[in-house]
Motif scaffolding. Structure first.
Motif, short mmCIF file in Angstrom:
data_model
loop_
_atom_site.label_atom_id
_atom_site.label_comp_id
_atom_site.label_asym_id
_atom_site.label_seq_id
_atom_site.Cartn_x
_atom_site.Cartn_y
_atom_site.Cartn_z
N ALA A 1 0.70 -1.42 0.06
CA ALA A 1 -0.13 -0.01 0.14
C ALA A 1 0.78 1.45 0.00
O ALA A 1 0.64 2.14 0.90
N GLY A 2 1.95 1.18 -0.69
CA GLY A 2 2.86 2.16 -0.82
C GLY A 2 2.82 3.10 -1.74
O GLY A 2 1.72 3.13 -2.44
N THR A 3 3.60 3.78 -2.18
CA THR A 3 3.59 4.92 -3.16
C THR A 3 3.88 4.25 -4.40
O THR A 3 4.47 3.15 -4.54
N PRO A 4 3.42 4.85 -5.63
CA PRO A 4 3.80 4.31 -6.94
C PRO A 4 4.99 3.93 -7.14
O PRO A 4 5.69 3.09 -7.72
N SER A 5 6.19 4.88 -6.58
CA SER A 5 7.62 4.48 -6.82
C SER A 5 8.05 3.29 -6.11
O SER A 5 8.92 2.56 -6.33
N GLN A 6 7.62 3.05 -4.76
CA GLN A 6 7.69 1.86 -3.93
C GLN A 6 7.25 0.60 -4.45
O GLN A 6 8.06 -0.41 -4.71
N ASP A 7 6.01 0.62 -5.11
CA ASP A 7 5.50 -0.39 -6.05
C ASP A 7 6.30 -0.65 -7.17
O ASP A 7 6.67 -1.99 -7.46
N LYS A 8 6.83 0.32 -7.81
CA LYS A 8 7.66 0.00 -8.89
C LYS A 8 9.08 -0.82 -8.62
O LYS A 8 9.68 -1.69 -9.08
N LYS A 9 9.69 -0.18 -7.34
CA LYS A 9 10.83 -1.07 -6.87
C LYS A 9 10.79 -2.37 -6.45
O LYS A 9 11.39 -3.45 -6.63
N THR A 10 9.26 -2.44 -5.74
CA THR A 10 9.07 -3.93 -5.38
C THR A 10 8.88 -4.77 -6.67
O THR A 10 9.38 -5.99 -6.73
N ARG A 11 8.43 -4.44 -7.74
CA ARG A 11 8.19 -5.11 -8.97
C ARG A 11 9.74 -5.46 -9.58
O ARG A 11 9.80 -6.65 -9.99
N ALA A 12 10.42 -4.56 -9.45
CA ALA A 12 11.80 -4.77 -9.97
C ALA A 12 12.53 -5.97 -9.31
O ALA A 12 13.28 -6.69 -9.84
N LEU A 13 12.40 -5.70 -7.84
CA LEU A 13 13.10 -6.74 -7.01
C LEU A 13 12.37 -8.11 -7.19
O LEU A 13 13.07 -9.17 -7.17
N LEU A 14 11.21 -8.31 -7.30
CA LEU A 14 10.78 -9.52 -7.55
C LEU A 14 10.92 -10.21 -8.77
O LEU A 14 11.12 -11.27 -9.16
N LYS A 15 11.25 -9.18 -9.87
CA LYS A 15 11.49 -9.98 -11.29
C LYS A 15 13.10 -10.34 -10.99
O LYS A 15 13.37 -11.24 -11.73
N LYS A 16 13.82 -9.54 -10.31
CA LYS A 16 15.09 -10.29 -10.10
C LYS A 16 15.27 -11.47 -9.24
O LYS A 16 16.06 -12.40 -9.53
N LEU A 17 14.29 -11.53 -8.32
CA LEU A 17 14.12 -12.82 -7.62
C LEU A 17 13.72 -14.08 -8.51
O LEU A 17 14.42 -15.23 -8.47
N ARG A 18 12.84 -13.73 -9.46
CA ARG A 18 12.44 -14.88 -10.22
C ARG A 18 13.51 -15.28 -11.14
O ARG A 18 13.70 -16.28 -11.75
N ALA A 19 14.54 -14.17 -11.60
CA ALA A 19 15.53 -14.43 -12.39
C ALA A 19 16.44 -15.31 -11.51
O ALA A 19 17.20 -16.39 -12.14
N ILE A 20 16.69 -15.05 -10.30
CA ILE A 20 17.68 -15.99 -9.62
C ILE A 20 17.07 -17.27 -9.38
O ILE A 20 18.02 -18.36 -9.35
N ASP A 21 15.79 -17.46 -9.01
CA ASP A 21 15.15 -18.73 -8.89
C ASP A 21 15.73 -19.53 -10.46
O ASP A 21 15.55 -20.97 -10.43
N ASP A 22 15.38 -18.99 -11.50
CA ASP A 22 15.59 -19.70 -12.71
C ASP A 22 17.00 -20.10 -12.98
O ASP A 22 17.39 -21.08 -13.44
N LEU A 23 18.12 -19.35 -12.55
CA LEU A 23 19.40 -19.67 -12.54
C LEU A 23 19.56 -20.88 -11.60
O LEU A 23 20.43 -21.70 -11.93
N LYS A 24 18.83 -20.86 -10.58
CA LYS A 24 19.17 -21.91 -9.51
C LYS A 24 18.57 -23.40 -10.41
O LYS A 24 19.52 -24.40 -10.18
N MET A 25 17.46 -23.22 -11.04
CA MET A 25 17.03 -24.60 -11.69
C MET A 25 17.88 -24.90 -12.88
O MET A 25 18.38 -26.13 -12.96
N ARG A 26 18.44 -23.99 -13.45
CA ARG A 26 19.47 -24.33 -14.60
C ARG A 26 20.70 -24.94 -14.11
O ARG A 26 21.17 -25.95 -14.79
N ARG A 27 21.22 -24.50 -13.05
CA ARG A 27 22.43 -25.06 -12.49
C ARG A 27 22.09 -26.50 -11.91
O ARG A 27 22.97 -27.28 -12.05
N ALA A 28 20.90 -26.59 -11.23
CA ALA A 28 20.51 -27.88 -10.63
C ALA A 28 20.45 -29.13 -12.06
O ALA A 28 20.75 -30.31 -11.85
N GLY A 29 19.96 -28.35 -13.10
CA GLY A 29 19.93 -29.38 -14.42
C GLY A 29 21.25 -29.65 -14.92
O GLY A 29 21.10 -30.50 -15.99
N GLY A 30 22.40 -29.11 -14.38
CA GLY A 30 23.70 -29.48 -14.99
C GLY A 30 24.10 -28.38 -15.78
O GLY A 30 25.20 -28.61 -16.48
#
Length: 679
Positions: free
Chosen positions: A622-651
């Motif tokens: 329930a923050g300001t638009p700038s906080q919401d924008k930063k939150t979405r960027a961090l969530l996007k980065k977190l999803r990218a990290i999870d994807d890299l973990k899965m790729r490394r687990a796959g060899g």
């Protein structure tokens, strides 16, 4: 003569013929071929005779002696008759020696009676008596003089040219020899870097063809040309006004000294005959022509197109009201001369201009081929000079002489085309009338109009008004002035095909977005309350996704009160909203949905109600638009990290930058917690 010959020339009187070999210069009697004398002049590149044939002038390439001084490479010799063939001329036969560096304008200029001769040096014209070239007889001092011409008539006159310099106009001045106190006639003009000075045979009138090196208006690659006329006695001077735009191709005096012809204008060029007062007396039909030559007696005139043109020659009879006699096809001709009797025309193709199809052809004035000879390499050909008075004035058209056997043989091998070849027409244009813009002016087409630019992208196409962009087979665009012209169409014509295609895509997308927004988000006018929910015409999932995409790109969407929804969608949305309003009382929009902005005031019947703010924030925030924008960027980065973990687990082997990105997972989660985000 045989061997390595560099140049040859007839004397103007026709008595002598001279040629230069690397070792010597040989002079022969032109009538019988008997060698008169030889001159010990080596490596001669230019030969010339005085008007009466008393002197011969040789020019050698400029050289320097052992001391570094220039050698006198221009020599004047007397033509001695009666010497034994092969004997070297004595030293006293050399009348004068000069240093002449430039090969252009190398020769001395004599008066008609050979009494005086002249040459140009820095800022002055030096005159000599022909028998004594060691002493300067007189000087004409003219600051900046670059060119001059001695008149051929009985009155000794000289015309000098001074080009433009330091903002001062160019000038042509006529002096009477030897009264050099002041010019008898003078013409000042701009646009004159160089000139051609052409006297008539009587030496009473001078034509000045002025030319610039560069055309500042951009109409021609070869500069601008202008024509002036001056009388030798100062009684008349004028610019010759030409009624067709374009360059001046050729100008020639008639032997009678009373008229001259000019070929001028963009192709097809115009040919006009003028009198000595610069008044046009007759104009010939337009055509691809660039050469005009009068016959020795002045009865006929030849108008031809050589060089990059087809080589057609038109013969006109001036004594029979400029009647056209014939047209001769002389393709690839580089030499064209009238015979001294005025009955025949010589054309030839010479090297090095053309290395193929070299040869000589002689035509009768009536148009028939009289002689033909093909040669492997031909470098020079000319008639032997003779006075026109030696040939009786009779009817040159009759009787027609019998052609030589070589001409008959050549005519037997020429194939006459069964069908005249025309211009190529694409299949879609065949069987139709040729537009005027694509016809030559002499064929009834539109006149050439120069737009003052050398660029091909202007759209003028060389004829008439600019062409519009047209698609073959498509309907023509409305013309200007019919009430249907759109300003946007003119703007689209300036775009490329790719830019126009992208523009149409953007416009279609905008229309689609406007229709979707009108169907799902715009309240029905005068029937919905300010606090009503959006139209249920679209599912909540699509509404949320659409609002989330707009929030991600802009952060906040301003309402569009002027959007025009589709009528059917708007009607359907109004009915659904009305039914929902009857079932459920309106409820105010929560503050979390409006970012703290109070609901809009109640719309009056006369005013269009404002659209609700549909900004959607991230879940749990329930923050300001700038906080919401930063939150979405961090969530996007977190999803990218999870994807890299899965790729490394796959060899899969990851790069160093990818491993470093994975190490930042804890920092990303801490930042999310600080922003109040919980999984």
């Amino acid at each position: 003569p045989e061997g390595n010959l560099r140049c040859c020339v007839y004397s103007p009187c026709g008595r002598y013929f001279a040629w230069a070999s690397p070792e010597r210069v040989t002079v022969a009697d032109a009538s019988i071929g008997h060698v008169i004398t030889t001159l010990p002049a080596e490596n001669v590149f230019e030969l010339g005779f005085s008007p009466l044939g008393s002197f011969i002038i040789t020019w050698q390439r400029p050289l320097k002696d052992d001391n570094g001084d220039a050698i006198k490479n221009l020599k004047v010799w007397t033509v001695l008759e009666g010497e034994t063939p092969g004997a070297e001329a004595d030293e006293h036969t050399v009348v004068g020696r000069f240093v002449q560096k430039s090969q252009t304008g190398w020769n001395l200029q004599y008066t008609f009676d050979e009494r005086y001769c002249a040459r140009v040096v820095t800022n002055e014209i030096q005159f000599y008596e022909s028998q004594d070239l060691g002493t300067v007889w007189n000087k004409l001092r003219v600051e900046g003089v670059t060119d001059f011409a001695v008149s051929p008539g009985k009155n000794h006159s000289i015309a000098v040219f001074v080009p433009e310099r330091k903002g001062q106009p160019a000038a042509v001045k006529v002096y009477s020899v030897p009264q050099f106190d002041g010019p008898v006639s003078q013409k000042n003009f701009f646009k004159g870097d160089k000139v051609q000075l052409k006297w008539n045979n009587e030496g009473t009138t001078l034509i000045v063809l002025a030319q610039t090196e560069v055309d500042k208006s951009g109409k021609s690659y070869y500069g601008e040309t202008t024509l002036y006329l001056l009388s030798a006695n100062g009684g008349f001077d004028s610019r010759i006004e030409l009624d067709k735009d374009g360059p001046i191709h050729d100008v020639t005096w008639s032997p009678n000294s009373k008229e001259f012809g000019v070929v001028y204008g963009y192709m097809p060029a115009k040919t006009t005959i003028f009198d000595t007062r610069a008044k046009a007396t007759h104009s010939f039909a337009l055509g691809p022509r660039n050469t005009i030559i009068f016959s020795p007696h002045g009865r006929f005139v030849l108008v031809a197109g050589f060089g990059n043109l087809a080589g057609q020659m038109d013969i006109y009879d001036l004594e029979k009201n400029y009647q056209k006699i014939c047209t001769i096809e002389a393709s690839n001709a580089s030499v064209c001369e009238w015979s001294p009797d005025g009955k025949h025309i010589l054309t030839a193709t010479t090297s090095p201009r053309l290395r193929v199809d070299n040869g000589v052809r002689i035509w009768h004035v009536g148009g028939g081929l009289m002689y033909n000879e093909n040669l492997q390499e031909l470098y020079h050909v000319t008639w032997r000079p003779q006075s026109p008075t030696t040939h009786s004035i009779e009817d040159p058209l009759h009787p027609v002489p019998t052609p030589h056997a070589s001409a008959l043989e050549y005519l037997g091998t020429v194939k006459t085309p069964s069908k005249p070849a025309g211009a190529y027409r694409p299949p879609g244009a065949r069987g139709q009338v040729t537009p005027l813009a694509f016809k030559r002016e002499d064929e009834g087409g539109a006149a050439y109009v120069s737009n003052g630019s050398l660029s091909l992208g202007i759209g003028v196409n060389g004829f008439g008004k600019p062409r519009k962009r047209e698609v073959p087979g498509a309907e023509l665009a409305p013309e200007e002035g019919d009430g249907t012209t759109n300003a946007a169409v003119d703007g689209d014509e300036q775009l490329s095909k790719a830019a126009l295609k992208n523009k149409k895509k953007r416009e279609a997308k905008k229309a689609k977005d406007a229709a979707e927004k009108a169907a799902g988000l715009t309240p029905a006018p005068e029937k919905s309350l300010p606090g009503a929910f959006p139209s249920p015409g679209r599912s909540p999932e699509r509404r949320d996704r659409k609002g989330h995409e707009r929030n991600r790109s802009r952060g906040h969407v301003e309402p569009r009160p002027h959007s025009r929804p589709d009528r059917r969608d708007a009607k359907r949305g109004q009915d659904q909203q009305h039914q929902a309003h009857l079932k459920t009382p309106p409820a105010p929009i929560p503050a979390s949905k409006t970012n703290g902005v109070p609901p809009p005031p109640k719309a009056t019947p006369k005013e269009s109600p404002p659209q609700p703010d549909v900004t959607v924030t991230s879940p749990g925030s329930a923050g300001t638009p700038s906080q919401d924008k930063k939150t979405r960027a961090l969530l996007k980065k977190l999803r990218a990290i999870d994807d890299l973990k899965m790729r490394r687990a796959g060899g899969e082997k990851l790069e160093g930058t990818q491993i470093k990105k994975m190490d930042t997972e804890d920092e990303v989660r801490k930042e999310l917690e600080a922003l109040g985000w919980n999984e």
